[in-house]
Scaffold this motif. Structure first.
Motif, PDB file in Angstrom:
ATOM      1  N   ALA A 141      80.240   9.219 117.988  1.00 23.08           N
ATOM      2  CA  ALA A 141      80.290   9.978 119.020  1.00 23.08           C
ATOM      3  C   ALA A 141      80.254  11.604 118.934  1.00 23.08           C
ATOM      4  CB  ALA A 141      82.077   9.720 118.432  1.00 23.08           C
ATOM      5  N   ALA A 142      80.235  12.151 118.607  1.00 17.63           N
ATOM      6  CA  ALA A 142      80.280  13.299 119.153  1.00 17.63           C
ATOM      7  C   ALA A 142      79.597  13.872 119.191  1.00 17.63           C
ATOM      8  CB  ALA A 142      81.259  14.565 118.091  1.00 17.63           C
ATOM      9  N   GLU A 143      77.915  14.174 118.215  1.00 16.89           N
ATOM     10  CA  GLU A 143      77.207  14.395 118.825  1.00 16.89           C
ATOM     11  C   GLU A 143      76.589  13.299 119.902  1.00 16.89           C
ATOM     12  OE1 GLU A 143      75.599  14.981 113.963  1.00 16.89           O
ATOM     13  OE2 GLU A 143      75.760  13.392 114.807  1.00 16.89           O
ATOM     14  N   VAL A 144      76.196  12.168 119.962  1.00 14.92           N
ATOM     15  CA  VAL A 144      76.241  11.402 121.466  1.00 14.92           C
ATOM     16  C   VAL A 144      76.741  12.834 122.515  1.00 14.92           C
ATOM     17  CG1 VAL A 144      75.871   9.959 122.596  1.00 14.92           C
ATOM     18  CG2 VAL A 144      75.358   9.607 119.639  1.00 14.92           C
ATOM     19  N   GLU A 145      78.149  12.856 122.896  1.00 18.28           N
ATOM     20  CA  GLU A 145      78.489  12.654 123.697  1.00 18.28           C
ATOM     21  C   GLU A 145      77.706  14.068 123.979  1.00 18.28           C
ATOM     22  OE1 GLU A 145      82.519  10.652 122.839  1.00 18.28           O
ATOM     23  OE2 GLU A 145      82.405  12.515 122.351  1.00 18.28           O
ATOM     24  N   GLU A 146      78.444  15.030 123.169  1.00 14.50           N
ATOM     25  CA  GLU A 146      77.255  16.524 123.520  1.00 14.50           C
ATOM     26  C   GLU A 146      75.584  16.432 124.009  1.00 14.50           C
ATOM     27  OE1 GLU A 146      77.756  19.987 123.569  1.00 14.50           O
ATOM     28  OE2 GLU A 146      78.490  19.411 123.524  1.00 14.50           O
ATOM     29  N   LEU A 147      75.088  15.547 123.509  1.00 13.12           N
ATOM     30  CA  LEU A 147      73.411  15.124 123.877  1.00 13.12           C
ATOM     31  C   LEU A 147      73.618  14.678 124.949  1.00 13.12           C
ATOM     32  CD1 LEU A 147      70.974  15.610 122.592  1.00 13.12           C
ATOM     33  CD2 LEU A 147      71.068  13.237 121.904  1.00 13.12           C
ATOM     34  N   PRO A 149      63.823  25.858 119.999  1.00 14.34           N
ATOM     35  CA  PRO A 149      64.317  25.724 120.878  1.00 14.34           C
ATOM     36  C   PRO A 149      64.836  24.501 120.343  1.00 14.34           C
ATOM     37  CG  PRO A 149      61.827  24.469 120.517  1.00 14.34           C
ATOM     38  CD  PRO A 149      62.107  25.850 120.107  1.00 14.34           C
ATOM     39  N   THR A 150      67.004  24.301 120.854  1.00 17.19           N
ATOM     40  CA  THR A 150      67.292  22.976 120.260  1.00 17.19           C
ATOM     41  C   THR A 150      66.512  21.931 121.371  1.00 17.19           C
ATOM     42  OG1 THR A 150      68.634  22.992 122.965  1.00 17.19           O
ATOM     43  CG2 THR A 150      69.721  24.530 121.432  1.00 17.19           C
ATOM     44  N   ILE A 151      66.825  20.761 120.432  1.00 16.77           N
ATOM     45  CA  ILE A 151      66.301  19.317 120.785  1.00 16.77           C
ATOM     46  C   ILE A 151      66.266  19.297 121.830  1.00 16.77           C
ATOM     47  CG2 ILE A 151      67.205  17.263 120.380  1.00 16.77           C
ATOM     48  CD1 ILE A 151      67.533  17.679 117.409  1.00 16.77           C
ATOM     49  N   HIS A 152      67.451  19.602 122.736  1.00 18.08           N
ATOM     50  CA  HIS A 152      67.837  19.226 124.108  1.00 18.08           C
ATOM     51  C   HIS A 152      67.014  19.677 125.461  1.00 18.08           C
ATOM     52  CE1 HIS A 152      70.576  22.475 124.707  1.00 18.08           C
ATOM     53  NE2 HIS A 152      71.557  21.470 123.595  1.00 18.08           N
ATOM     54  N   GLU A 153      66.621  21.172 124.879  1.00 13.83           N
ATOM     55  CA  GLU A 153      66.265  21.903 125.479  1.00 13.83           C
ATOM     56  C   GLU A 153      64.563  21.963 125.124  1.00 13.83           C
ATOM     57  OE1 GLU A 153      68.279  26.443 124.717  1.00 13.83           O
ATOM     58  OE2 GLU A 153      67.158  26.326 123.155  1.00 13.83           O
ATOM     59  N   TRP A 154      64.167  21.236 123.930  1.00 11.37           N
ATOM     60  CA  TRP A 154      62.838  20.633 123.987  1.00 11.37           C
ATOM     61  C   TRP A 154      62.736  19.325 124.742  1.00 11.37           C
ATOM     62  CZ3 TRP A 154      60.061  16.302 121.645  1.00 11.37           C
ATOM     63  CH2 TRP A 154      58.764  17.078 120.811  1.00 11.37           C
ATOM     64  N   PHE A 175      53.560  16.094 114.156  1.00 11.07           N
ATOM     65  CA  PHE A 175      55.263  16.732 113.552  1.00 11.07           C
ATOM     66  C   PHE A 175      55.190  18.449 113.687  1.00 11.07           C
ATOM     67  CE2 PHE A 175      56.166  12.336 113.309  1.00 11.07           C
ATOM     68  CZ  PHE A 175      57.688  12.431 114.239  1.00 11.07           C
ATOM     69  N   GLN A 176      55.541  19.482 114.750  1.00 10.53           N
ATOM     70  CA  GLN A 176      55.317  20.874 115.121  1.00 10.53           C
ATOM     71  C   GLN A 176      57.180  20.827 113.914  1.00 10.53           C
ATOM     72  OE1 GLN A 176      55.882  22.107 118.798  1.00 10.53           O
ATOM     73  NE2 GLN A 176      56.480  24.388 117.471  1.00 10.53           N
ATOM     74  N   LEU A 177      56.674  21.803 113.407  1.00 11.82           N
ATOM     75  CA  LEU A 177      58.513  22.105 112.367  1.00 11.82           C
ATOM     76  C   LEU A 177      59.510  23.364 113.170  1.00 11.82           C
ATOM     77  CD1 LEU A 177      59.865  22.292 110.399  1.00 11.82           C
ATOM     78  CD2 LEU A 177      58.876  23.826 109.634  1.00 11.82           C
ATOM     79  N   MET A 178      60.631  22.827 113.646  1.00 11.09           N
ATOM     80  CA  MET A 178      61.283  23.685 114.285  1.00 11.09           C
ATOM     81  C   MET A 178      62.562  23.929 113.253  1.00 11.09           C
ATOM     82  SD  MET A 178      60.570  23.617 117.332  1.00 11.09           S
ATOM     83  CE  MET A 178      59.038  22.454 118.773  1.00 11.09           C
TER      84      MET A 178
END
Length: 603
Positions: free
Chosen positions: A121-127, A94-99, A83-86
């Motif tokens: 739901a809010a987090e999944v929809e944004e993801l 980077p954000t999770i989706h960028e990575w 695991f690399q620490l972000m």
């Protein structure tokens, strides 16, 4: 299984399921901050045990995102793993989706998995939106790999539910449900599904022991215009609690049936808070969904007179425990400076002193006892591997709290154990000045905590210093030690501050490899003293508020650089210490009273 074996088992499953990555959030099915062991999947797969963080695993890499409270702890716990620490909010991270987008850029499997039951739901929809933007990656939400690869996974807790008496809650369950229904009508909703465990506990005046340090029980609550249904495990219900629920016209159904309950819901509209409701349950609703904020948090944070009285009583007992501890620690240092207790030993001693107090039900969070450079680790928790003995010099940062049936406490004191450096004294005084500035604030009713946060940071900002955590959070009434949505924080938090709210005041400075300082009191927002107000005609002045310390414990005077304090700051500290002595001294032994008298003498 070690971490590498767990990753190998996960990747085998990902290969079979044609997934390029899998995401493990920190939350449970109820979007809790602190979760039962059953839902500690992110900790299990990564080894990092902080309360906040997200792990992502691809077929050939892994990374973990967490905030500044856990940077040092995460670095230590992730050593020896893939695991690399972000570091969140650090430039270049980077954000999770960028990575994920970069990791899967050349992948033949541009599909990512996440368990839709443990992510809002809010987090999944944004993801979904962000992953689609980064290379057309799709998100799958119907797989929980932990059911397959976590062979000794703890079961969902089945601990017994307890009643929280009206003598402590101050409002009946029926009255709360009536208020909730009125609030739902204002949002044009016939009912709602309540997922947040502390909201359910507050609404029903029930408590549990399913989550470490937080007196809640695993459940859902479905409210309609005419019915209320509690979804929980039958094994949790004693005859007494069954009778209580029946008396309050609350139906009982199995915890696993909540999805079916949503599908069978008979009203026209239902409110589902996308920040609290899991994505899977949001998609299961068959009626018209009103997407909006749950009305419960705004009710829960407004403490009634009974709850406020409970806080005051709990703070008295907690203050007694703290004074007994501080006197004991000072005696040990003076009598045996060559053989001092370790961080874990002082944690145990303070826990025992709290446990001896009436109505104590354990800790409100795991004690942070960081000596020297460990004090610079914001959420440090000593382990047998990291535990060190104290020395008769330097600073000890002690952040702790108790759960009492009539209130929840949260206090931090930074304690001088002997001679200090000029740097330690200077930093301590900067933090104290920030604490006092916020404690002395008078502000218009409805101000945001963001508007006041600068008061605690102003002195350290002038010297190029800062801290990345919030300055204050709400505190529950025998509930979660972290309660929102109101906060003191640099980031914008629009929730207005109102009389009757509790909130902490806890600025700090942390010098990596050296020491940390934090000073924290739990405060009550009350109407302001208008004695010195400029005279205005009746009706022209808006209501003003101020902060009253609920915490009763001396603030260590020994590290203070007195020349750095103004007359007003000295007066505040003297006034606070006068109150601490007056309220605690009758509850102490003669020797403890003498110690407290010295600890609270005026400067």
């Amino acid at each position: 299984m070690n971490i590498q074996q767990r990753l190998a088992a996960l990747r085998d499953l990902m290969q079979r399921e044609h997934l390029g990555a899998f995401i493990f959030p920190s939350t449970d099915a109820h979007q809790s901050e602190y979760v039962a062991d059953h839902w500690k999947g992110r900790e299990w797969i990564s080894g990092f045990n902080g309360s906040a963080g997200t792990a992502v695993v691809t077929l050939n890499s892994a990374a973990l995102w967490t905030d500044s409270r856990y940077f040092l702890a995460a670095e230590e716990q992730l050593k020896g793993t893939e695991f690399q620490l972000m570091k969140l909010k650090i430039e270049g991270t980077p954000t999770i989706h960028e990575w994920i987008g970069e990791q899967l850029r050349e992948s033949e499997r541009p599909e990512v998995g996440i368990d839709g039951m443990v992510c809002s739901a809010a987090e999944v929809e944004e993801l979904i939106k962000e992953l689609r933007h980064h290379g057309g990656i799709t998100l799958r939400t119907n797989l929980d790999p932990l059911k397959i690869i976590w062979k000794d996974r703890p079961a969902i807790p089945q601990n017994k539910i307890e009643e929280h008496p009206l003598d402590f809650s101050g409002e009946s369950c029926a009255s709360k449900i009536q208020r909730i229904r009125r609030a739902l009508r204002q949002q044009h909703a016939d009912g709602m599904l309540m997922s947040a465990l502390d909201d359910i506990a507050w609404t029903l005046n029930l408590r549990g022991t399913d989550v470490h340090c937080t007196p809640v029980f695993v459940s859902y609550l479905l409210i309609s215009t005419t019915t209320v249904t509690l979804y929980t495990d039958e094994a949790k219900l004693t005859p007494l609690i069954r009778g209580y629920l029946t008396k309050n016209d609350i139906k009982i159904d199995d915890y696993k049936n909540v999805k079916k309950g949503l599908q069978d819901y008979f009203e026209q509209t239902i409110l589902l808070d996308p920040n609290e409701t899991s994505y899977t349950l949001m998609k299961a609703a068959k009626r018209d969904v009103v997407r909006g904020c749950s009305p419960v948090p705004a009710m829960k944070i407004m403490k009634n007179e009974t709850e406020i009285k409970g806080y005051r009583n709990a703070m008295l007992r907690d203050g007694v425990a703290m004074v007994k501890f501080l006197k004991w620690l000072e005696d040990v240092i003076q009598s045996c400076p060559a053989v001092l207790p370790t961080e874990m030993e002082i944690d145990k001693k303070l826990t025992e002193l709290r446990a001896s107090q009436p109505l104590n039900r354990g800790l409100s969070f795991d004690t942070i006892a960081g000596y020297g450079e460990h004090g610079a680790i914001v959420h440090y928790e000593a382990t047998p591997e990291t535990d060190i003995p104290l020395q008769p010099k330097g600073l000890l940062l002690l952040d702790s709290g108790g759960q009492y049936e009539d209130g929840t406490t949260d206090i931090t004191r930074t304690i001088a154990l002997g001679p200090l450096t000029d740097e330690e004294q200077h930093i301590y005084t900067l933090v104290l000045k920030g604490h006092i500035a916020l404690a002395r604030a008078i502000f218009p009713n409805g101000s945001s905590g963001t508007q006041l946060d600068v008061l605690a940071r102003q002195f350290m900002w002038r010297e190029g210093l800062n801290y990345l955590h919030g300055t204050g959070h709400g505190v529950g009434s025998y509930l979660s030690v972290h309660e929102g949505p109101h906060q003191f924080r640099m980031e914008w938090k629009p929730q207005p501050l109102l009389a009757g709210m509790t909130i902490t005041n806890e600025p700090g400075i942390y010098l990596t490899g050296k020491f940390g300082v934090r000073i924290e009191n739990t405060m009550l927002i009350v109407p302001a003293d208008e004695t010195n107000f400029f005279p205005l005609p009746d009706g022209e002045r808006p209501r003003y508020l101020q902060l009253e310390p609920l915490t009763l414990c001396p603030i260590d005077k020994r590290p203070i650089v007195l020349s750095m304090l103004t007359d007003e700051e000295r007066q505040w500290l003297n006034d606070y210490h006068k109150v601490v002595y007056e309220r605690l001294s009758p509850l102490l032994t003669d020797k403890e009273r003498m110690w407290l008298k010295e600890a609270t003498t005026a400067i």
